[in-house]
Every structure is written in C-alpha cells, then in structure tokens.
Design a protein around this motif. Structure first.
Motif, short mmCIF file in Angstrom:
data_model
loop_
_atom_site.label_atom_id
_atom_site.label_comp_id
_atom_site.label_asym_id
_atom_site.label_seq_id
_atom_site.Cartn_x
_atom_site.Cartn_y
_atom_site.Cartn_z
N TYR A 139 0.80 -1.22 0.00
CA TYR A 139 0.00 0.00 0.00
C TYR A 139 0.84 1.29 0.00
O TYR A 139 0.48 2.24 -0.70
N ALA A 177 0.22 4.21 -2.74
CA ALA A 177 -0.11 5.59 -2.33
C ALA A 177 0.90 6.57 -2.89
O ALA A 177 0.52 7.66 -3.36
N MET A 233 -9.27 -2.04 -2.61
CA MET A 233 -7.84 -1.72 -2.52
C MET A 233 -7.59 -0.25 -2.80
O MET A 233 -6.76 0.40 -2.16
N MET A 289 -8.27 1.92 0.36
CA MET A 289 -7.16 1.96 1.31
C MET A 289 -6.02 2.82 0.75
O MET A 289 -5.41 3.62 1.49
N THR A 290 -5.74 2.68 -0.54
CA THR A 290 -4.69 3.49 -1.17
C THR A 290 -5.02 4.97 -1.07
O THR A 290 -4.16 5.79 -0.73
N VAL A 300 -0.04 -7.01 -2.50
CA VAL A 300 -0.75 -6.02 -1.69
C VAL A 300 -1.56 -6.69 -0.57
O VAL A 300 -1.91 -6.05 0.43
N ASN A 305 -2.04 -4.69 6.72
CA ASN A 305 -2.50 -3.48 6.03
C ASN A 305 -2.16 -2.26 6.87
O ASN A 305 -1.93 -2.38 8.08
N TRP A 360 -6.04 1.38 9.63
CA TRP A 360 -7.08 2.30 9.14
C TRP A 360 -7.61 3.22 10.23
O TRP A 360 -8.06 4.32 9.94
#
Length: 280
Positions: A80, A84, A106, A109-110, A194, A199, A202
C-alpha cells in the motif's frame, strides 16, 4: 450520445511518476479534479460507469494501479505505501490542485493512505467499501486461494471468461463485463503482494485525515456497520452512506446510486466552500 460513446471520447494518457508509467483515463473539462482508484484485479476503465455519473461536474481521472491495466508492472513494490506514493506522484505530475481522492476496495485503502500524507493538499476523500478489515481477516485473505484462482483463470479464453461473468452478474453491462475481463488478463501476479499483512492501520489513517470524508458501503459489503460507526467516532468529518441491496462491487453494480451519493456529498461541500469564500 450513448454512455459508450462518451467513455470512448475520454482522453487516455501516460504519466511518469514514482519511477513508473501510470496509465489513466480522463474525462477532462475545466472542472474540479476527482481521482478515482480501482480495486485489485481492476483498472481505471472498470470505473467507467461511475465516472459517467460524475463527469458533468468533475474532471474524473481514472488511473491504472501498478501491475494493472496499461501501467508499468515492476518486479517489486506492490504494498500500500508504494501504491499511495504512485498516486501522490500522479497528482504532482498532472499538476492537480486540491483534487478529490476516491477509491474502491484496494483503491479505497490506497486513497486513505495518500490522503493522510497529502493532508490539506486535497479537497475531500471518498472511500467506497475500502479494505478496512481486521488483522485476522487480512491473514485469511492472504492465505486464501485468490492469487491461485487468478493464475488459473488466466488460462481461460477471454470469451469464456466473459460468458462466465455474464452468468454470475447478468445485470452488469456487456461493456463493463469486457472491461473487467480485460483487467483480469492485465493484472500481473506480483500485484497480489498487496494482500501481504499487515495493512495500514485504518484507525490511525482516518484520525489523520483533515478533510471531509464520505464512506460508502453496501449492506453486504466488506466494511461492517460497526466499523463504519467506529470510523465516524474517530473522525467527526466523516459521513457514512449505506446503499441497500449492495455488496462489495458498488461501482460495478450500483454506479448510479454510488455516483448520486458522491455528488450529493461533494456538491454540498462546494456550496459550503463557496459560501465561506464569499464571506471572506
């Protein structure tokens, strides 16, 4: 003009950013820029139905993530933070001023990670059922057969893949089904990196976002009502919209409803901003 003709009129471009070539579609026009990011095994073109709802009000930019579509597929760099940084580079190279970031799965999140880094350099953030899942669920997804299933499906002919998809999702247009099939064939195996846990956190991301946020979920999606409520508690600027009878594929199955929710949120923000500027 039909929707198909409109999408064919969009501009296709290549942007060199973060050391790779990023392919994108762009609806164009002198309108606020809106960058929308697709999910795993997708492409910018797969978001065409959603972009068609938005293009009268926004200059919609639909990039292909690295390892997807017509963008570069380097040997490594698929986590990620890499994705980004690609988007941050795209925004800079295209000279986008105060763009709105949006993303699905996905791409959600990016977009959240990019937004947490860009801070006030963006106007707003839209998260469409992002991959905000527990560490246990992340591990289950990582250990599942998603990558193996993808490798096996790559042995299927395009026509057979489209026929199977039409049976599973008969309400989707043939154009979208073809876009999704082509995106499947253009997704490299490295892109599945990924899924490697962990992750980004968040909870920490959403606390660090300083602009208004719209969270769009379906009642059969990935983000649970409990998670949505937690996100709203963590960030008072977050608004949650639930779309009924919808699963994870909101931009594919409910583009009109998803686009309408985005327009309602973003156009109200524009009115508020313009009113504030008038007072100033």
């Amino acid at each position: 003009m039909s929707n198909h003709d409109k999408s064919r009129a969009w501009r296709s471009g290549i942007c060199r950013a973060n050391g790779i070539d990023i392919h994108y579609l762009r609806t164009g026009g002198n309108k606020p820029p809106l960058v929308v990011l697709h999910g795993l095994i997708g492409s910018g073109a797969c978001l065409s139905p959603l972009a068609q709802v938005l293009e009268d009000h926004f200059d919609v930019i639909l990039p292909d993530a690295r390892g997807h579509g017509e963008s570069s597929a380097p040997e490594q760099g698929y986590l990620y933070p890499n994705l980004a940084d690609d988007i941050i580079g795209l925004v800079a190279e295209l000279g986008l001023e105060a763009p709105i970031l949006a993303g699905h799965s996905m791409g959600g999140m990016t977009a959240a990670l990019a937004a947490s880094k860009l801070r006030l350099a963006i106007e707003a953030l839209v998260l469409i059922d992002p991959t905000f899942i527990s560490p246990e669920w992340q591990r289950e997804v990582y250990e599942s057969d998603i990558a193996a299933d993808h490798r096996q499906l790559l042995q299927t002919s395009r026509d057979e893949l489209i026929a199977q998809a039409r049976l599973r999702n008969p309400s989707r247009s043939i154009e979208l089904t073809e876009f999704l099939a082509d995106a499947r064939f253009r997704t490299c195996m490295s892109a599945f990196e990924v899924l490697t846990p962990p992750n980004p956190d968040w909870r920490a991301l959403i606390r660090n976002i300083d602009v208004p946020v719209l969270l769009l979920t379906g009642d059969r999606g990935v983000v649970s009502p409990e998670t949505a409520q937690e996100l709203a508690n963590l960030n008072p600027s977050l608004r949650h919209e639930l779309i009924a009878d919808a699963g994870h594929g909101l931009p594919y199955d409910m583009p009109a409803q998803s686009g309408a929710a985005m327009l309602d949120f973003l156009l109200k923000l524009a009115i508020i901003r313009d009113d504030r500027n008038a007072v100033d």
